[in-house]
Every structure is written in C-alpha cells, then in structure tokens.
Design an enzyme around this catalytic site. Structure first.
Site, short mmCIF file in Angstrom:
data_model
loop_
_atom_site.label_atom_id
_atom_site.label_comp_id
_atom_site.label_asym_id
_atom_site.label_seq_id
_atom_site.Cartn_x
_atom_site.Cartn_y
_atom_site.Cartn_z
N ASP A 37 0.82 -1.22 0.00
CA ASP A 37 0.00 0.00 0.00
C ASP A 37 0.85 1.27 0.00
O ASP A 37 0.32 2.38 0.04
CB ASP A 37 -0.94 0.01 1.22
CG ASP A 37 -0.19 -0.02 2.54
OD1 ASP A 37 1.06 -0.01 2.51
OD2 ASP A 37 -0.84 -0.04 3.59
N GLY A 38 2.17 1.13 -0.03
CA GLY A 38 3.04 2.31 -0.11
C GLY A 38 3.65 2.71 1.22
O GLY A 38 4.57 3.53 1.25
N GLU A 39 3.15 2.16 2.33
CA GLU A 39 3.76 2.51 3.62
C GLU A 39 5.19 1.97 3.70
O GLU A 39 5.54 1.02 3.00
CB GLU A 39 2.94 1.91 4.78
CG GLU A 39 1.67 2.66 5.06
CD GLU A 39 0.98 2.14 6.32
OE1 GLU A 39 1.53 1.24 6.99
OE2 GLU A 39 -0.12 2.64 6.61
N HIS A 127 17.66 27.30 -0.13
CA HIS A 127 17.11 28.42 -0.90
C HIS A 127 16.49 29.43 0.06
O HIS A 127 15.28 29.41 0.31
CB HIS A 127 16.08 27.92 -1.92
CG HIS A 127 15.70 28.99 -2.88
ND1 HIS A 127 16.28 29.14 -4.11
CD2 HIS A 127 14.82 30.00 -2.79
CE1 HIS A 127 15.78 30.18 -4.73
NE2 HIS A 127 14.87 30.72 -3.95
N ASP A 169 18.60 34.54 -11.87
CA ASP A 169 17.68 35.46 -11.19
C ASP A 169 18.41 36.14 -10.04
O ASP A 169 19.55 35.79 -9.71
CB ASP A 169 16.41 34.73 -10.69
CG ASP A 169 16.74 33.51 -9.85
OD1 ASP A 169 17.77 33.52 -9.15
OD2 ASP A 169 15.95 32.53 -9.90
N LYS A 192 14.23 37.45 -13.39
CA LYS A 192 13.36 36.35 -13.85
C LYS A 192 11.92 36.64 -13.45
O LYS A 192 11.66 37.14 -12.35
CB LYS A 192 13.82 35.03 -13.22
CG LYS A 192 12.92 33.85 -13.54
CD LYS A 192 13.57 32.53 -13.17
CE LYS A 192 13.32 32.14 -11.74
NZ LYS A 192 13.89 30.84 -11.40
N ARG A 194 8.45 34.36 -13.23
CA ARG A 194 7.90 33.01 -13.40
C ARG A 194 6.43 33.10 -13.75
O ARG A 194 5.64 33.74 -13.05
CB ARG A 194 8.10 32.18 -12.12
CG ARG A 194 7.66 30.74 -12.28
CD ARG A 194 8.10 29.84 -11.14
NE ARG A 194 9.49 29.45 -11.19
CZ ARG A 194 9.99 28.53 -12.00
NH1 ARG A 194 9.21 27.91 -12.87
NH2 ARG A 194 11.28 28.23 -11.96
N ASP A 218 23.26 28.33 -10.56
CA ASP A 218 22.05 28.47 -9.73
C ASP A 218 22.13 27.45 -8.60
O ASP A 218 22.93 26.51 -8.65
CB ASP A 218 20.80 28.24 -10.59
CG ASP A 218 19.57 28.98 -10.05
OD1 ASP A 218 19.66 29.60 -8.96
OD2 ASP A 218 18.52 28.93 -10.71
C1 R5P Z 1 14.33 29.41 -7.86
O1 R5P Z 1 14.42 30.62 -7.86
C2 R5P Z 1 15.51 28.54 -8.00
O2 R5P Z 1 16.70 29.21 -7.70
C3 R5P Z 1 15.63 27.97 -9.41
O3 R5P Z 1 15.94 29.00 -10.32
C4 R5P Z 1 14.37 27.28 -9.85
O4 R5P Z 1 13.89 26.45 -8.84
C5 R5P Z 1 14.63 26.46 -11.09
O5 R5P Z 1 13.46 25.81 -11.47
P1 R5P Z 1 13.31 25.23 -12.93
O6 R5P Z 1 14.52 24.44 -13.23
O7 R5P Z 1 12.06 24.39 -12.84
O8 R5P Z 1 13.14 26.40 -13.84
#
Ligand code: R5P
Length: 293
Positions: A37-39, A127, A169, A192, A194, A218
């Site tokens: 069941d995934g447990e 992050h 970003d 950036k 989104r 990044d």
């Molecule tokens: C968000 O600001 C993080 O630093 C990455 O830029 C972001 O998570 C990258 O996501 P993806 O690869 O889906 O564009």
C-alpha cells in the site's frame, strides 16, 4: 560535534561513504521495506551510540521527508541522545511566503517538523530568499549552511576560458558573487519572471555577452526551464558558449535534454542529490560543518 555513527539510506550510499570517510566514523544503513500500500518500514541498528549523525537529503521531497520523520524518533528511541541531521538538499525552502490567500508557507512548516525531530542541522545552499538564515525557521536548533558555489566556480574556472558567472535570477546573486570572489571571475545576475511551473521569462543584465564564455550558475535546477531560457537569451546576445553549474541537480523529466537542445555545452553539479553529472562532492564541506556544531 563528533558523531560516533553515521546513519544513512541506500539511495545516498555514495555521499554517505564519502562523508563517513571525511568524518572518520563508521557508517550504517537503514533498511527499508515498502509495503504494497506504499507505507514504509524502516529498520535501524538496534543499539545506537549517544551521538548520531543522520544523512537524509530531501529528494524526492515527500518520500524522503517521511523517511526522516520516522527515522529520527526511532534513532532516539534506540539510544541517540544527540541527533544531528545532514540534509544536503533541503526541499520546500522556496515556498517562503503565501503567494495567494490561504496558501501554506511550506518552508516554515517543514522546517518546524525537522526542527522538532533533530537537535542540529547541516545543509548545503538552502534556498533562503526572504529570510536571512535557517535560525529564523528553526529557532533553538543549531544549524549550519555550507555552499557548493566555490567548488562549482572552481570547476567553471578550470574548464571554461575566463568565464562570466551568470545567475538566472536575483536570488542567485549570493552564489555567483561568492564563486566569482573566490576565483576572481566576472559575475552578474538576470531578472526572472515566473509564469508557471515550466514557463519563465529572463531579462539579461546590461553586460556585453558578445563572444563570451558564460557559465549559468544556480542553486537548484528542477525542470531546467530557468536555465534553458537564460541560455537562449545569452546566445541571443552573442555568447560564444554557455555551460551550467548547479548545486542541487534535480533535473526532472527531460531537463538535461532540453538544456543540450538549447545549446548548453557542459552541465556540472554537486552530489547533494545523487546524479550521474555530479563532479564536485560536498562531503568535506558537510564534515567540516558537522565538526563545528
Ligand atoms: C528558484 O528561484 C531557483 O533558484 C531555481 O531557479 C528554480 O527552482 C529552477 O526551477 P526550474 O529548473 O524548474 O526552472
């Protein structure tokens, strides 16, 4: 802290072995069984020493989090009086505000769950955008955040000719600035916007990219779309080559293929998440941070 044992899961065996070597401690693996069941059923060594380091990165995020939330109290019950967590990739850190009314601020809630389960945490390039340090979301816990940026910068400096380190970003400034400082390289960041899970718009900084060797840097690559858009913008501005260096190589679905289709030459990443492209190891960084706890 000098742990007497490193406890780890099989999916992180390579990093676990490197970390155990760096710390010069024995390593034991947690056995797991998944029921139909995934447990999950976890089995730890039945007698643990008083000081234990648990390695559990949070990728994939949800299964790994459950493993951590079961393993940590089990370790305490089996003898670990002090329990530190090495979490090379700390998931859920990007959801740091409610972007719409009613939205859970997952960063805060996940950090609180982890903070209640362990005494100390070491992680890599979390992050942190709208908060300055992990102490804000894990009050009362000893925390250390180390960065793979300098190692990735070294890789860029070795393999690319006088590269410009470019963050896709503004949040990436902390990583590109550190890598650039350590290796005397140029750096800049894009802006950036989104629009969706797989849709972003990138605006380049006012830097002449004509003929330049660009390394996009990044903390995390998930769908890779951020890097794909940034690479396309760089080539549009005349960049000679574009390489990619990221700490956390999630690279879901076709992300790597999409990067190469966009003209990206090399993809470098660390081993915070097990990935065949990992070229730098964070084990010595984590070991140093654990010792400093
Ligand atoms: C968000 O600001 C993080 O630093 C990455 O830029 C972001 O998570 C990258 O996501 P993806 O690869 O889906 O564009």
């Amino acid at each position: 802290m000098t742990p007497a044992l490193l406890l780890a899961f099989e999916d992180e065996s390579a990093l676990a072995a490197a970390l155990a070597r760096a710390l010069d401690v024995p390593l034991a693996f947690i056995e797991q069984h998944r029921f139909p069941d995934g447990e999950l059923r976890l089995r730890l060594p039945p007698q643990l020493p008083g000081e234990v380091l648990l390695l559990r990165g949070l990728y994939p995020p949800n299964d790994s989090l459950v493993e951590l939330l079961i393993a940590a109290p089990a370790a305490r019950q089996l003898g670990a009086r002090t329990l530190a967590l090495a979490c090379p990739y700390l998931a859920y850190m990007r959801q740091d505000i409610a972007f719409a009314p009613g939205e859970a601020v997952s960063q805060r809630h996940v950090a609180a769950l982890i903070g209640a389960a362990v005494d100390a945490l070491v992680t890599v390039d979390p992050h942190l955008h709208r908060i300055a340090s992990l102490d804000e979301v894990m009050p009362g816990r000893r925390t250390r955040a180390v960065s793979a940026a300098a190692l990735l910068g070294q890789c860029a400096a070795r393999h690319a000719d006088d590269p410009l380190l470019l963050g896709p970003d503004e949040e990436a400034l902390q990583w590109v600035a550190e890598a650039a400082r350590q290796h005397a390289l140029d750096h800049a960041v894009c802006r950036k916007r989104r629009l969706g899970d797989r849709e972003v718009r990138i605006e380049l900084p006012p830097v002449d990219l004509a003929g330049r060797t660009v390394v996009l840097m990044d903390d995390v690559a998930s769908t890779g779309r951020t890097l794909v858009e940034a690479a396309a913008a760089c080539f549009g501005a005349g960049a000679a080559t574009v390489d990619v260096a990221v700490t956390h190589a999630l690279f879901v679905d076709d992300a790597i293929g999409a990067l190469h289709a966009a003209g990206v030459r090399h993809v470098w990443c660390s081993d915070t998440v097990p990935h065949p492209r990992a070229v730098v190891s964070v084990a010595p960084l984590i070991a140093g941070a654990v010792r400093s706890l």
